[in-house]
Design a protein around this motif. Structure first.
Motif, mmCIF file in Angstrom:
data_model
loop_
_atom_site.group_PDB
_atom_site.id
_atom_site.type_symbol
_atom_site.label_atom_id
_atom_site.label_comp_id
_atom_site.label_asym_id
_atom_site.label_seq_id
_atom_site.Cartn_x
_atom_site.Cartn_y
_atom_site.Cartn_z
ATOM 1 N N THR A 67 0.813 -1.331 -0.042
ATOM 2 C CA THR A 67 0.109 0.059 0.003
ATOM 3 C C THR A 67 0.882 1.431 0.050
ATOM 4 O OG1 THR A 67 -1.805 -1.040 1.372
ATOM 5 C CG2 THR A 67 -1.730 1.349 1.303
ATOM 6 N N GLU B 136 -7.646 1.775 -0.970
ATOM 7 C CA GLU B 136 -6.235 1.478 -1.191
ATOM 8 C C GLU B 136 -5.850 1.963 -2.267
ATOM 9 O OE1 GLU B 136 -4.205 -0.606 0.542
ATOM 10 O OE2 GLU B 136 -5.550 -1.614 1.881
ATOM 11 N N LEU C 56 -3.645 5.188 2.119
ATOM 12 C CA LEU C 56 -5.100 4.947 2.118
ATOM 13 C C LEU C 56 -5.755 6.290 2.126
ATOM 14 C CD1 LEU C 56 -5.307 2.561 4.969
ATOM 15 C CD2 LEU C 56 -5.644 1.802 2.565
#
Lengths: 81, 153, 153, 81
Positions: free
Chosen positions: B42, B123, B45
């Motif tokens: 990731t 995401e 976010l």
């Protein structure tokens, strides 16, 4: 009766807009609205069964009778935190 | 006190606000962006809220926590927008006379927030794709991955 | 990381140390001096430790927490000396990939610390008297208070 | 054999010192030491039944046999946190 539906997250992206506008019958319920959204906005069909409704910023049940004054929002499964 | 903010969360100020001469315990919970989820990386976010309703639900959760436990101070802050790895998306601080209540109230608040409050995260994966997180929904991409795994076995 | 210190506890630094890109949750527990205990007013708490043994026990607790939960960072700091109301005598921060483990490990650490680690507090009451706190021991003063209450009913 | 016992908190205040010095028999246990402390330092008698022992900074059982090299401490009920 004309209603607007606020959209968020994947619903907003799938519809390509943050608000839907639909014509529904007077005294239609949120259940009726869900059917109308599915018919007029096919991009939302897969998501719709997983969504809740909010009326005036509070969760509302499917049998809620829509009036023209309320703010209606489609709430996909939440993922805050 | 509840707050939605687009700024980084200032935990020192939150702890300061939770401190009180009648409190024997403060529990601070921070939800932070994790860099790896099931092996995928990731980059950040990205949080979106139905602001008016999220604020109302958070205020209801604070009120309910105060009914259930002897809460002295209660601070719930959720960050919106882009949150990079290791930074906090949510902070919950609870002070109580005794520690078990602070732990119970803090855990109940974050569990309830994640279940009830209309906030969503997206995401932003390292491969450049993005993906809204809607628990219970299997998205197209996940289905493909599952099929690939199944075939490779 | 474990530490005994005579300085005020810097919670911002502790949260900073607990932050980690693999962590999804941080739980910080602070034990703070409460001004009133059973209606009596506390001016300060004064903490004393068997330093060498307290450090060893705290290190054992950190190691045991790491065996029981997927702990990423673990910081336990206990302040010694005089701690005025609303200030922290102990801080425990735990980061884990998921939140339930951070709550469980944090609660276990403070419960275990209070049971096992050789640190003692002395109440400094507003009336000028002081009193070591030794749970399970009824001190002379408490006995007097109980008798007075019983007689007044 | 001469032993020293480290004291803390109320034990230290009751004894008026942070260390006790006693003579005990060779191969005496911590249980024996407790009896010796109670006899020689009456101020500690009420506290003693509630205390634990530490030997070299680790809790130790009553049947531990004392040797001259270990650091022995009397641990009243703890109240950290």
């Amino acid at each position: 009766m004309k209603v607007r539906v606020k959209l968020f997250a994947a619903a907003r992206e799938l519809a390509g807009s943050d608000t839907l506008e639909l014509e529904i019958a007077d005294r239609a319920t949120l259940a009726d609205l869900r059917l109308a959204v599915a018919k007029e906005f096919p991009a939302l069909q897969k998501l719709l069964p997983h969504t809740l409704w909010a009326v005036d910023a509070e969760y509302a049940a499917n049998d809620f009778v829509i009036n023209g004054r309320s703010e209606i929002a489609l709430i996909p499964p939440v993922s805050g935190g | 006190m509840i707050q939605l903010t687009h700024e980084p969360i200032d935990t020192a100020t939150i702890v300061e606000r939770a401190s009180h001469p009648q409190a024997g315990a403060i529990v601070l919970f921070l939800g932070t962006t994790r860099e790896l989820t099931n092996g995928r990386q990731t980059v950040a976010l990205d949080y979106e809220a139905y602001g008016k309703m999220a604020e109302r639900k958070l205020a209801e959760l604070e009120a309910e926590a105060r009914r259930r436990w002897p809460v002295i101070e209660c601070i719930v802050v959720h960050r919106l927008g882009r949150v990079p790895p290791a930074e906090a998306s949510v902070a919950i601080a609870v002070s109580t006379p005794h520690r078990s209540d602070a732990f119970a109230a803090g855990q109940w608040l974050i569990d309830s927030l994640k279940r009830d409050v209309p906030i969503w995260k997206r995401e932003e994966w390292a491969d450049g794709t993005t993906e809204w997180v809607h628990p219970g929904l299997v998205n197209h991409r996940d289905t493909e991955d599952t099929e690939k795994k199944t075939k490779s076995i």
